[in-house]
Scaffold this motif. Structure first.
Motif, PDB file in Angstrom:
ATOM      1  N   GLY A 319      -6.359  39.796  49.148  1.00 47.45           N
ATOM      2  CA  GLY A 319      -6.531  40.652  50.306  1.00 47.45           C
ATOM      3  C   GLY A 319      -5.195  41.041  50.932  1.00 47.45           C
ATOM      4  N   GLU A 320      -5.290  41.605  52.132  1.00 48.73           N
ATOM      5  CA  GLU A 320      -4.087  42.078  52.813  1.00 48.73           C
ATOM      6  C   GLU A 320      -3.132  40.940  53.142  1.00 48.73           C
ATOM      7  OE1 GLU A 320      -5.172  44.363  56.192  1.00 48.73           O
ATOM      8  OE2 GLU A 320      -6.172  45.947  55.038  1.00 48.73           O
ATOM      9  N   ALA A 321      -3.672  39.766  53.428  1.00 47.10           N
ATOM     10  CA  ALA A 321      -2.809  38.626  53.749  1.00 47.10           C
ATOM     11  C   ALA A 321      -1.966  38.231  52.540  1.00 47.10           C
ATOM     12  CB  ALA A 321      -3.649  37.440  54.226  1.00 47.10           C
ATOM     13  N   GLY A 322      -2.586  38.204  51.349  1.00 50.72           N
ATOM     14  CA  GLY A 322      -1.839  37.894  50.140  1.00 50.72           C
ATOM     15  C   GLY A 322      -0.793  38.942  49.843  1.00 50.72           C
ATOM     16  N   GLU A 323      -1.149  40.213  50.022  1.00 51.81           N
ATOM     17  CA  GLU A 323      -0.191  41.292  49.793  1.00 51.81           C
ATOM     18  C   GLU A 323       0.981  41.187  50.751  1.00 51.81           C
ATOM     19  OE1 GLU A 323      -2.550  44.758  50.292  1.00 51.81           O
ATOM     20  OE2 GLU A 323      -3.716  44.462  48.439  1.00 51.81           O
ATOM     21  N   ARG A 324       0.702  40.811  51.990  1.00 44.77           N
ATOM     22  CA  ARG A 324       1.761  40.693  52.990  1.00 44.77           C
ATOM     23  C   ARG A 324       2.741  39.580  52.625  1.00 44.77           C
ATOM     24  NH1 ARG A 324      -1.333  40.985  56.839  1.00 44.77           N
ATOM     25  NH2 ARG A 324      -1.737  38.777  57.217  1.00 44.77           N
ATOM     26  N   ILE A 325       2.241  38.462  52.127  1.00 43.43           N
ATOM     27  CA  ILE A 325       3.123  37.363  51.747  1.00 43.43           C
ATOM     28  C   ILE A 325       4.005  37.759  50.567  1.00 43.43           C
ATOM     29  CG2 ILE A 325       3.149  35.036  50.740  1.00 43.43           C
ATOM     30  CD1 ILE A 325       0.747  34.397  52.527  1.00 43.43           C
ATOM     31  N   VAL A 326       3.453  38.508  49.621  1.00 40.97           N
ATOM     32  CA  VAL A 326       4.263  38.965  48.480  1.00 40.97           C
ATOM     33  C   VAL A 326       5.337  39.926  48.957  1.00 40.97           C
ATOM     34  CG1 VAL A 326       4.239  40.235  46.303  1.00 40.97           C
ATOM     35  CG2 VAL A 326       2.415  38.605  46.814  1.00 40.97           C
ATOM     36  N   GLU A 327       4.996  40.822  49.887  1.00 40.00           N
ATOM     37  CA  GLU A 327       5.994  41.740  50.431  1.00 40.00           C
ATOM     38  C   GLU A 327       7.124  40.970  51.109  1.00 40.00           C
ATOM     39  OE1 GLU A 327       3.945  44.306  53.083  1.00 40.00           O
ATOM     40  OE2 GLU A 327       2.847  45.380  51.510  1.00 40.00           O
ATOM     41  N   GLN A 328       6.769  39.925  51.858  1.00 39.19           N
ATOM     42  CA  GLN A 328       7.791  39.112  52.515  1.00 39.19           C
ATOM     43  C   GLN A 328       8.671  38.409  51.486  1.00 39.19           C
ATOM     44  OE1 GLN A 328       5.475  36.477  54.960  1.00 39.19           O
ATOM     45  NE2 GLN A 328       4.974  38.056  56.480  1.00 39.19           N
ATOM     46  N   ALA A 329       8.057  37.891  50.435  1.00 40.69           N
ATOM     47  CA  ALA A 329       8.826  37.208  49.396  1.00 40.69           C
ATOM     48  C   ALA A 329       9.822  38.156  48.751  1.00 40.69           C
ATOM     49  CB  ALA A 329       7.884  36.620  48.345  1.00 40.69           C
ATOM     50  N   LEU A 330       9.374  39.377  48.450  1.00 40.66           N
ATOM     51  CA  LEU A 330      10.262  40.342  47.800  1.00 40.66           C
ATOM     52  C   LEU A 330      11.400  40.773  48.711  1.00 40.66           C
ATOM     53  CD1 LEU A 330       7.604  42.565  45.972  1.00 40.66           C
ATOM     54  CD2 LEU A 330       9.217  40.967  44.916  1.00 40.66           C
ATOM     55  N   SER A 331      11.159  40.803  50.010  1.00 40.17           N
ATOM     56  CA  SER A 331      12.208  41.235  50.944  1.00 40.17           C
ATOM     57  C   SER A 331      13.163  40.102  51.314  1.00 40.17           C
ATOM     58  CB  SER A 331      11.573  41.812  52.208  1.00 40.17           C
ATOM     59  OG  SER A 331      10.847  40.817  52.920  1.00 40.17           O
ATOM     60  N   ARG A 332      12.704  38.843  51.204  1.00 46.86           N
ATOM     61  CA  ARG A 332      13.515  37.724  51.688  1.00 46.86           C
ATOM     62  C   ARG A 332      14.137  36.886  50.578  1.00 46.86           C
ATOM     63  NH1 ARG A 332       9.386  35.582  56.497  1.00 46.86           N
ATOM     64  NH2 ARG A 332       9.324  37.584  57.634  1.00 46.86           N
ATOM     65  N   VAL A 333      13.593  36.957  49.374  1.00 47.07           N
ATOM     66  CA  VAL A 333      14.133  36.160  48.274  1.00 47.07           C
ATOM     67  C   VAL A 333      15.178  36.996  47.525  1.00 47.07           C
ATOM     68  CG1 VAL A 333      13.620  34.971  46.110  1.00 47.07           C
ATOM     69  CG2 VAL A 333      12.021  34.803  48.038  1.00 47.07           C
ATOM     70  N   ASP A 334      16.393  36.484  47.463  1.00 47.70           N
ATOM     71  CA  ASP A 334      17.501  37.197  46.819  1.00 47.70           C
ATOM     72  C   ASP A 334      17.408  37.041  45.306  1.00 47.70           C
ATOM     73  OD1 ASP A 334      19.845  38.351  46.004  1.00 47.70           O
ATOM     74  OD2 ASP A 334      21.145  37.187  47.316  1.00 47.70           O
ATOM     75  N   PRO A 335      17.365  38.151  44.551  1.00 45.09           N
ATOM     76  CA  PRO A 335      17.307  38.037  43.094  1.00 45.09           C
ATOM     77  C   PRO A 335      18.544  37.357  42.489  1.00 45.09           C
ATOM     78  CG  PRO A 335      16.756  40.271  43.805  1.00 45.09           C
ATOM     79  CD  PRO A 335      17.283  39.539  44.992  1.00 45.09           C
ATOM     80  N   GLU A 336      19.658  37.386  43.215  1.00 43.70           N
ATOM     81  CA  GLU A 336      20.899  36.859  42.673  1.00 43.70           C
ATOM     82  C   GLU A 336      21.343  35.563  43.332  1.00 43.70           C
ATOM     83  OE1 GLU A 336      23.753  39.962  42.991  1.00 43.70           O
ATOM     84  OE2 GLU A 336      22.636  41.369  41.717  1.00 43.70           O
ATOM     85  N   ALA A 337      20.429  34.910  44.036  1.00 47.33           N
ATOM     86  CA  ALA A 337      20.797  33.661  44.729  1.00 47.33           C
ATOM     87  C   ALA A 337      21.170  32.567  43.742  1.00 47.33           C
ATOM     88  CB  ALA A 337      19.630  33.202  45.600  1.00 47.33           C
TER      89      ALA A 337
END
Length: 337
Positions: A319-337
């Protein structure tokens, strides 16, 4: 790297997609890309205005995965699944899920043969290269559970005997998103076996005019011809499975999954992490590349991860809650960390 990172490393060392025929020689990256784009363009002759969804389906098929299409009735879910199936010259079967459907109606059963005086196995509709499960949530959980072994292991067990399913094998299921009081919620274990969950949405006014124009007279689905053989698809899947997934990309996938576990009641499982890597390999194959980039992961993450997440205890999965968490993960998790 951690347990999941190690698991992803072992998985990507193998050239074999799920249930693959071992001797399927990979196509070149260019040939596999051409085949994938031919599938997309062929489906577009039937489906208007959903190229992104079509590409997502093709990448999932390349990854050896299964798809769940959820939306309101009448937006083309079943037609999309049929168009994909007809684009491959393989065996297509359909299961119309209803409240009285039994597990044996899906997997098959043993029937007494009067001539041989023995019981012969009669395969059910699950024995197809592309299997359409129409309105899957209209059947009770016991019947839905008949798909668990098939989707995970590419086989079914009936009366103690195991039968392998065809290769390739893909389930495309549609789900009614409106009549909740007349449907059953899919078990979490089953939802987790779907590589992706997609929504089509309503077409734009111009797209709807084009849909009506195409549907006048003979429906375009009747003229869809196959553009790939089963052998071609096996080889393209082998190509996708051989796409390089470097350690930094595997670690990025691990961090994304870890974020969902830290910020939700139920986060992404290791199966989900592996599905994301395989989907990213399919995306790279579509683009004609022999390696996965973080952008491939970002493109696939919303459709692969969101439906596996339960944001709050006792809440629904996805649902929307799951989609929101994925959006947050993509915006906050650095691919190059």
């Amino acid at each position: 790297m951690g347990t999941i990172g190690t698991l992803l490393a072992h998985m990507t060392d193998s050239l074999e997609p799920p249930y693959a025929t071992p001797d399927a020689a990979p196509l070149s990256a260019a040939d596999a890309s051409d085949l994938a784009r031919s599938l997309v363009e062929n489906v577009e002759t039937v489906i208007v205005g959903n190229r992104s969804a079509i590409e997502h389906i093709v990448t999932a098929v390349l990854a050896g995965g299964h798809l769940l299409l959820e939306d309101v009735p009448g937006v083309g879910k079943t037609m999309l699944a049929r168009a994909v199936a007809r684009s491959v010259d393989g065996d297509f079967s359909r299961v119309q899920f209803t409240p009285d459907l039994l597990p044996a109606d899906v997997t098959g059963s043993h029937v007494f043969n009067e001539k041989t005086r023995e019981f012969d196995f009669q395969p059910g509709p699950i024995f197809g290269n592309v299997v359409l499960g129409d309105e899957i949530n209209r059947a009770p959980p016991k019947t839905q559970a008949a798909l668990l072994e098939a989707m995970e292991e590419g086989q079914v067990t009936v009366d103690g005997t195991t039968h392998p399913l065809p290769d390739p094998f893909t389930v495309i299921a549609t789900q009614n998103a409106v009549e909740r009081d007349r449907t059953y919620e899919l078990p979490v274990a089953e939802v987790d076996r779907f590589t992706k969950k997609l929504h089509l949405g309503y077409p734009s006014p111009d797209e709807e005019v084009a849909v009506i124009e195409r549907a006048v007279g003979d429906h375009p689905i009747d003229s869809v011809d196959a553009v790939a053989s089963v052998a071609d698809l096996r080889r393209a899947r082998a190509t996708a499975a051989s796409v390089t997934v470097a350690e930094p990309v595997r670690e990025y996938v691990t961090r994304l999954s870890g974020y969902t576990r830290e910020h939700a009641s139920l986060g992404v499982s290791p199966r989900g992490s592996i599905a994301l890597v395989r989907a990213a390999q399919g995306r790279a194959t579509l683009d004609g590349r022999e390696y996965v980039t973080p952008d491939d992961v970002k493109a696939e993450a919303p459709s692969v991860l969101a439906h596996r997440i339960r944001a709050d205890p006792g809440g629904a999965v996805g649902g929307e809650a799951g989609e929101r968490i994925v959006e947050q993960a993509l915006s906050r998790v650095d691919p190059e960390a």
